[in-house]
Design a protein around this motif. Structure first.
Motif, mmCIF file in Angstrom:
data_model
loop_
_atom_site.group_PDB
_atom_site.id
_atom_site.type_symbol
_atom_site.label_atom_id
_atom_site.label_comp_id
_atom_site.label_asym_id
_atom_site.label_seq_id
_atom_site.Cartn_x
_atom_site.Cartn_y
_atom_site.Cartn_z
ATOM 1 N N TYR A 21 0.838 -1.195 0.000
ATOM 2 C CA TYR A 21 0.000 0.000 0.000
ATOM 3 C C TYR A 21 0.879 1.252 0.000
ATOM 4 O O TYR A 21 1.970 1.232 0.559
ATOM 5 C CB TYR A 21 -0.920 -0.010 1.226
ATOM 6 C CG TYR A 21 -1.924 -1.140 1.208
ATOM 7 C CD1 TYR A 21 -3.149 -0.990 0.571
ATOM 8 C CD2 TYR A 21 -1.626 -2.360 1.802
ATOM 9 C CE1 TYR A 21 -4.068 -2.024 0.541
ATOM 10 C CE2 TYR A 21 -2.543 -3.411 1.774
ATOM 11 C CZ TYR A 21 -3.764 -3.221 1.138
ATOM 12 O OH TYR A 21 -4.666 -4.252 1.105
ATOM 13 N N PRO A 22 0.443 2.355 -0.629
ATOM 14 C CA PRO A 22 -0.857 2.514 -1.299
ATOM 15 C C PRO A 22 -0.903 1.729 -2.606
ATOM 16 O O PRO A 22 0.105 1.625 -3.306
ATOM 17 C CB PRO A 22 -0.921 4.022 -1.578
ATOM 18 C CG PRO A 22 0.520 4.431 -1.705
ATOM 19 C CD PRO A 22 1.261 3.590 -0.716
ATOM 20 N N ALA A 23 -2.049 1.174 -2.907
ATOM 21 C CA ALA A 23 -2.235 0.377 -4.121
ATOM 22 C C ALA A 23 -3.141 1.131 -5.081
ATOM 23 O O ALA A 23 -4.248 1.512 -4.723
ATOM 24 C CB ALA A 23 -2.849 -0.971 -3.776
ATOM 25 N N VAL A 24 -2.648 1.350 -6.283
ATOM 26 C CA VAL A 24 -3.464 1.955 -7.328
ATOM 27 C C VAL A 24 -3.947 0.829 -8.232
ATOM 28 O O VAL A 24 -3.139 0.124 -8.836
ATOM 29 C CB VAL A 24 -2.665 2.995 -8.145
ATOM 30 C CG1 VAL A 24 -3.522 3.551 -9.269
ATOM 31 C CG2 VAL A 24 -2.193 4.120 -7.237
ATOM 32 N N LEU A 25 -5.249 0.670 -8.323
ATOM 33 C CA LEU A 25 -5.832 -0.421 -9.088
ATOM 34 C C LEU A 25 -6.105 0.023 -10.523
ATOM 35 O O LEU A 25 -5.743 1.109 -10.935
ATOM 36 C CB LEU A 25 -7.115 -0.895 -8.415
ATOM 37 C CG LEU A 25 -6.995 -1.240 -6.924
ATOM 38 C CD1 LEU A 25 -8.333 -1.722 -6.389
ATOM 39 C CD2 LEU A 25 -5.916 -2.273 -6.696
ATOM 40 N N GLY A 26 -6.794 -0.828 -11.263
ATOM 41 C CA GLY A 26 -7.200 -0.490 -12.622
ATOM 42 C C GLY A 26 -6.454 -1.279 -13.671
ATOM 43 O O GLY A 26 -5.224 -1.408 -13.624
ATOM 44 N N CYS A 27 -7.221 -1.836 -14.632
ATOM 45 C CA CYS A 27 -6.654 -2.660 -15.703
ATOM 46 C C CYS A 27 -6.804 -2.014 -17.079
ATOM 47 O O CYS A 27 -5.900 -2.086 -17.914
ATOM 48 C CB CYS A 27 -7.340 -4.024 -15.726
ATOM 49 S SG CYS A 27 -7.244 -4.957 -14.186
ATOM 50 N N ASP A 36 2.458 -2.799 -7.164
ATOM 51 C CA ASP A 36 3.244 -1.842 -7.939
ATOM 52 C C ASP A 36 2.323 -0.686 -8.315
ATOM 53 O O ASP A 36 1.650 -0.711 -9.328
ATOM 54 C CB ASP A 36 3.804 -2.526 -9.190
ATOM 55 C CG ASP A 36 4.650 -1.583 -10.044
ATOM 56 O OD1 ASP A 36 4.819 -0.416 -9.633
ATOM 57 O OD2 ASP A 36 5.120 -2.008 -11.101
ATOM 58 N N PHE A 37 2.302 0.343 -7.458
ATOM 59 C CA PHE A 37 1.290 1.388 -7.641
ATOM 60 C C PHE A 37 1.510 2.211 -8.897
ATOM 61 O O PHE A 37 0.619 2.934 -9.335
ATOM 62 C CB PHE A 37 1.236 2.301 -6.407
ATOM 63 C CG PHE A 37 2.460 3.143 -6.194
ATOM 64 C CD1 PHE A 37 2.571 4.387 -6.786
ATOM 65 C CD2 PHE A 37 3.489 2.702 -5.381
ATOM 66 C CE1 PHE A 37 3.699 5.173 -6.574
ATOM 67 C CE2 PHE A 37 4.618 3.482 -5.174
ATOM 68 C CZ PHE A 37 4.726 4.722 -5.770
ATOM 69 N N LYS A 38 2.673 2.123 -9.527
ATOM 70 C CA LYS A 38 2.918 2.913 -10.735
ATOM 71 C C LYS A 38 2.353 2.254 -11.985
ATOM 72 O O LYS A 38 2.378 2.831 -13.064
ATOM 73 C CB LYS A 38 4.414 3.162 -10.911
ATOM 74 C CG LYS A 38 4.999 4.075 -9.843
ATOM 75 C CD LYS A 38 6.467 4.371 -10.092
ATOM 76 C CE LYS A 38 7.025 5.301 -9.017
ATOM 77 N NZ LYS A 38 8.459 5.585 -9.228
ATOM 78 N N SER A 39 1.859 1.027 -11.857
ATOM 79 C CA SER A 39 1.383 0.325 -13.049
ATOM 80 C C SER A 39 -0.132 0.238 -13.139
ATOM 81 O O SER A 39 -0.663 -0.245 -14.135
ATOM 82 C CB SER A 39 1.968 -1.095 -13.099
ATOM 83 O OG SER A 39 1.410 -1.906 -12.089
ATOM 84 N N THR A 98 2.956 0.628 -18.567
ATOM 85 C CA THR A 98 2.563 -0.740 -18.858
ATOM 86 C C THR A 98 3.580 -1.366 -19.795
ATOM 87 O O THR A 98 4.392 -0.665 -20.429
ATOM 88 C CB THR A 98 1.157 -0.799 -19.479
ATOM 89 O OG1 THR A 98 0.726 -2.162 -19.553
ATOM 90 C CG2 THR A 98 1.132 -0.201 -20.872
ATOM 91 N N ASN A 99 3.551 -2.685 -19.893
ATOM 92 C CA ASN A 99 4.470 -3.411 -20.757
ATOM 93 C C ASN A 99 4.092 -3.195 -22.215
ATOM 94 O O ASN A 99 2.912 -3.177 -22.568
ATOM 95 C CB ASN A 99 4.438 -4.899 -20.407
ATOM 96 C CG ASN A 99 5.516 -5.692 -21.111
ATOM 97 O OD1 ASN A 99 5.461 -5.925 -22.307
ATOM 98 N ND2 ASN A 99 6.512 -6.123 -20.343
ATOM 99 N N LYS A 100 5.087 -3.048 -23.067
ATOM 100 C CA LYS A 100 4.834 -2.815 -24.490
ATOM 101 C C LYS A 100 4.030 -3.959 -25.113
ATOM 102 O O LYS A 100 3.304 -3.747 -26.091
ATOM 103 C CB LYS A 100 6.154 -2.666 -25.244
ATOM 104 C CG LYS A 100 6.987 -3.959 -25.281
ATOM 105 C CD LYS A 100 8.258 -3.811 -26.088
ATOM 106 C CE LYS A 100 9.023 -5.136 -26.153
ATOM 107 N NZ LYS A 100 10.251 -5.038 -26.960
ATOM 108 N N GLY A 101 4.140 -5.157 -24.558
ATOM 109 C CA GLY A 101 3.438 -6.311 -25.112
ATOM 110 C C GLY A 101 1.975 -6.363 -24.785
ATOM 111 O O GLY A 101 1.266 -7.263 -25.236
#
Length: 346
Positions: free
Chosen positions: A38-44, A82-85, A94-97
């Motif tokens: 934490y802190p955790a930033v969510l979202g896909c 990994d709150f930056k992702s 995000t990963n280029k793939g």
């Protein structure tokens, strides 16, 4: 401001979509490491504009990106710790793939509905440890056709109106398969517009026998259960009935679910039917990611072969609207035709 790793891209987010996994994690703390998570930033799901790229990105063929490119992609692949992702922030990496360019004809809000649903469907359909179907690329679709070029192989997608099911239908059709799917009567036209050949009303008490009869003479390669709540055992029974009339591919009976493992099904699945699950972001580690995100998605969006479905419902604007979208999703979740809730971060 995130700094991209060698294979990463930093994106200025313009639109995000909320998914059940987001409010599940928030409510239950799943996936987030207790120590340092934490802190955790969510979202896909995100769509936006490239800000910066890692050292291995600009010279990487199909997966080449540059600042200013309009893109959509799957965020959060590194996990909630990994709150930056996570997607739910103004700048995310995000990963280029797991990223694709989007044409000007596709809005950020439209593109934001795709990433998680598309990645989950692609993982289920094409990964070798899942259904292992041929990829939707030139020269591969013939595997699903007979000597006369006619589609003779079919896949059943249970829950064609869901976000994952909508992507699953389109991917399977692109790979050369006929698709049978289920939806409420009011959504039959929607599923056919995505390419489904047969659509069955899941409210119909005789749906199992109806599907088996309709698919007689075709070779069913398995079932992708894009709903997976009370439907897994039913899908398994259909496969057993198809086996009796000789309509199951190579004797393998496979139900692919969107649940985090067969133990989570909570249903009595008949013996002889395999139940599998594959996590959406794992396609970045194998040939499926480059084939789908690097090649097929940008071309299919540009040609119109891939539709951004379900249509986005923009429910808020600005970062403070993300919680609103998650709360709305959690409250209204539970029907296969729930809309894809989107927040614009203009």
């Amino acid at each position: 401001m995130p700094v991209p790793g060698p294979n990463e891209v930093v994106i200025r987010t313009h639109a995000v979509a909320a998914n059940p996994v987001d409010w599940f994690i928030q409510a239950m703390g799943l996936i987030v490491p207790a120590d340092g998570g934490y802190p955790a930033v969510l979202g896909c799901d995100l769509a936006g504009e490239v800000v910066s790229v890692g050292a291995n990105v600009s010279a990487s063929g199909d997966a080449s990106f540059a600042p200013g490119d309009r893109v959509c992609g799957l965020a959060g692949a590194h996990g909630a710790g990994d709150f930056k992702s996570g997607a739910f922030q103004l700048y995310a990496k995000t990963n280029k793939g797991l990223l694709a360019k989007i044409p000007d004809s596709v809005s950020f809000a439209q593109a934001a509905v795709l990433p998680l649903g598309l990645s989950t469907a692609a993982t289920a359909l094409f990964q070798r440890d899942a259904m292992a179907l041929p990829l939707p690329l030139p020269g591969t679709a013939t595997a699903a056709m007979d000597e006369n070029g006619q589609k003779k192989k079919v896949i059943l997608v249970w829950g064609g109106r869901t976000s994952v099911g909508s992507c699953g239908i389109q991917l399977a059709v692109a790979a050369g398969f006929d698709v049978a799917t289920t939806a409420s009567a009011r959504n039959h036209g929607y599923c056919r517009s995505l390419g489904a050949t047969w659509v069955f009303d899941y409210h119909d008490e005789g749906i199992e026998d109806g599907i088996v009869e309709a698919l007689r003479g075709h070779e069913c390669v398995g079932v992708f259960d894009a709903w997976s709540r009370g439907s897994v055992a039913q899908c398994a029974r259909i496969l057993l009935k198809l086996e009796k009339n000789g309509s199951v591919s190579s004797g393998r009976k496979w139900v692919q679910t969107v649940l985090p493992g067969a133990a989570q099904v909570g249903e009595e699945v008949p013996e002889g039917v395999e139940v599998g699950y594959a996590y959406g972001s794992t396609l970045v580690h194998n040939e499926v990611g480059p084939a789908i995100w690097g090649k097929w998605v940008p071309e299919a969006l540009a040609s119109g072969a891939l539709q951004c479905k379900p249509e986005p419902e923009v429910v808020a604007k600005g970062l403070d609207g993300i919680q609103t979208a998650c709360d709305m999703g959690a409250k209204g979740w539970g029907t296969s035709s729930s809309p894809k809730l989107v927040v614009e971060l203009i």
